[in-house]
Design an enzyme around this catalytic site. Structure first.
Site, PDB file in Angstrom:
ATOM      1  N   GLY A  88      -0.722  -6.462  17.549  1.00 44.16           N
ATOM      2  CA  GLY A  88       0.689  -6.495  17.135  1.00 44.16           C
ATOM      3  C   GLY A  88       0.959  -5.785  15.833  1.00 44.16           C
ATOM      4  N   ASN A 113      -3.270   0.285  -3.321  1.00 45.29           N
ATOM      5  CA  ASN A 113      -3.210  -0.796  -2.354  1.00 45.29           C
ATOM      6  C   ASN A 113      -3.646  -2.068  -3.077  1.00 45.29           C
ATOM      7  OD1 ASN A 113      -4.197  -2.743  -0.487  1.00 45.29           O
ATOM      8  ND2 ASN A 113      -4.612  -1.187   1.040  1.00 45.29           N
ATOM      9  N   TYR A 114      -2.854  -3.132  -2.994  1.00 45.29           N
ATOM     10  CA  TYR A 114      -3.261  -4.424  -3.558  1.00 45.29           C
ATOM     11  C   TYR A 114      -2.970  -5.489  -2.512  1.00 45.29           C
ATOM     12  CZ  TYR A 114      -4.218  -1.954  -7.750  1.00 45.29           C
ATOM     13  OH  TYR A 114      -4.787  -1.052  -8.618  1.00 45.29           O
ATOM     14  N   ARG A 115      -3.984  -6.314  -2.187  1.00 46.94           N
ATOM     15  CA  ARG A 115      -3.828  -7.239  -1.070  1.00 46.94           C
ATOM     16  C   ARG A 115      -4.499  -8.592  -1.332  1.00 46.94           C
ATOM     17  NH1 ARG A 115      -7.224  -3.168  -0.389  1.00 46.94           N
ATOM     18  NH2 ARG A 115      -9.395  -3.629   0.103  1.00 46.94           N
ATOM     19  N   HIS A 174      -2.887   7.246  -4.247  1.00 45.86           N
ATOM     20  CA  HIS A 174      -2.918   6.133  -3.301  1.00 45.86           C
ATOM     21  C   HIS A 174      -3.136   4.844  -4.080  1.00 45.86           C
ATOM     22  CE1 HIS A 174      -5.865   3.304  -1.387  1.00 45.86           C
ATOM     23  NE2 HIS A 174      -4.905   3.248  -0.493  1.00 45.86           N
ATOM     24  N   SER A 204       0.849  -1.194   0.000  1.00 49.05           N
ATOM     25  CA  SER A 204       0.000   0.000   0.000  1.00 49.05           C
ATOM     26  C   SER A 204       0.877   1.233   0.000  1.00 49.05           C
ATOM     27  CB  SER A 204      -0.921   0.001   1.217  1.00 49.05           C
ATOM     28  OG  SER A 204      -0.133   0.053   2.384  1.00 49.05           O
TER      29      SER A 204
END
Length: 361
Positions: A318, A167-169, A165, A151
């Site tokens: 976390g 983002n690749y997930r 912007h 991202s």
């Protein structure tokens, strides 16, 4: 018998020579990958290459390559500045690589982040996913998951260069009966301070070409999704002029969706870098800089109130807060009751943010 022994010896020698040359090839390929990455991958290069047929490994290699590609392209435009590369570990499982350039000549703040995390999904994160229609059956309240993505948010100094912007997930969750749910999400979008139609057309056309390689229905569908997703409800306006956005995509097949995501990732540099080059030396006034700061305030509002990725990150035990909030600009401004004058350049962009346009037809 002696000849057979010679033949066997020769065969073994050939096998050893082939293995050695394969080993050399492997080392050469590993070295080439190392050159392209900003840091060693979270899962380790050897491990990724050993499992290179698995989609998880291919996706991790793709996000690492995307990070390297984008960072190199940005650094080339801002030679006086350098990316700080931060490798971090998550004690619950996984880690990431954050690359951040701050206070350059061209970019005020540019961050490109890779994260590969796994472990057990928190109850809040599972609740957020169920609210999107996912039926997640937990075993003793536990849902093992793996999430990875790249991202980035790029905030330029010049108000005539838009913020970008992407983002690749990829997400994988194991349910109680051992079945795995998987899906991809992502997108690329543009947030200009001032409207430049030529830039908007170039940006959208480049993304449309990437989508069209796979299915002509994808661009109009994901363009609308983008306009709907980046909506600042309490302001009645979009965050920017859009692009593409998709989430929870798990069809037609894992391979086909991966190839689509790969095409989108390869379109990042060509859709944005020419726009930066075109405007990074444009002159601007203090009033234009002020308007940029006010628009950045809207960017912050969207990211902290509505953004799914930010919410997921903040709900994941976390997770690294500095990397999650990397998307926020170095500077922004809120003024009480600010309204741009009618027929001004500022009013022009507001019109498009309230009523999204079709840029490609």
């Amino acid at each position: 018998g002696a000849l057979g022994g010679v033949g066997l010896g020769l065969w073994r020698w050939q096998q050893a020579a082939m293995a050695a040359s394969e080993g050399d090839e492997d080392e050469k390929e590993e070295e080439e990958l190392r050159q392209r990455f900003m840091a060693p991958p979270v899962s380790g290069l050897r491990e990724l290459r050993r499992r290179r047929r698995e989609l998880r490994s291919r996706m991790e290699l793709l996000i690492m390559e995307t990070q390297g590609e984008v960072c190199r392209a940005l650094a080339a435009l801002d030679p006086g500045a350098a990316f700080a590369v931060d490798t971090w570990e998550r004690k619950e499982g996984g880690g990431g690589i954050s690359c951040v350039l701050q206070d350059g000549e061209v970019f005020e703040k540019a961050g490109v982040n890779v994260s590969v995390v796994f472990g057990l999904l928190s109850e809040e994160a599972a609740r957020q996913m169920r609210s999107r229609g996912k039926s997640l059956k937990a075993k003793d309240g536990k849902l093992p998951f793996c999430a990875m993505g790249v991202s980035s948010v790029i905030h330029p100094k010049n108000p005539h260069v838009p913020t970008m912007h992407f983002n690749y997930r990829y997400f994988e969750i194991e349910e109680a009966d051992g079945t795995k749910q998987w899906w991809f999400g992502g997108g690329t979008d543009l947030t200009p301070t001032y409207l430049n139609e030529e830039d908007a057309i170039h940006f959208h056309k480049t993304l449309k070409e990437a989508c069209d390689k796979h299915d002509l229905k994808l661009y109009p569908k994901y363009k609308k999704w983008c306009d709907d997703y980046f909506y600042i409800k309490h302001r009645g306006e979009r965050r920017g002029i859009g692009g593409i956005f998709f989430d929870d995509v798990d069809s037609p097949s894992k391979e086909e969706v991966f190839q689509f995501v790969k095409s989108c990732a390869k379109a990042i540099v060509p859709c944005y870098i020419p726009i930066v080059k075109r405007h990074c030396h444009d002159s601007f006034t203090p009033e234009e800089k002020l308007w940029q700061q006010l628009r950045r305030g809207r960017y912050v509002e969207f990211n902290l109130v509505y953004d799914r990725g930010t919410k997921f990150g903040l709900l994941t035990p976390g997770s690294r807060i500095e990397s999650i909030l990397m998307s926020l600009p170095l500077t922004a401004r809120w003024e009480y009751m600010h309204t741009p004058p009618e027929s001004s350049k500022e009013a022009e962009i507001m019109e498009v943010l309230r009523n999204p346009k079709d840029w490609v037809h």
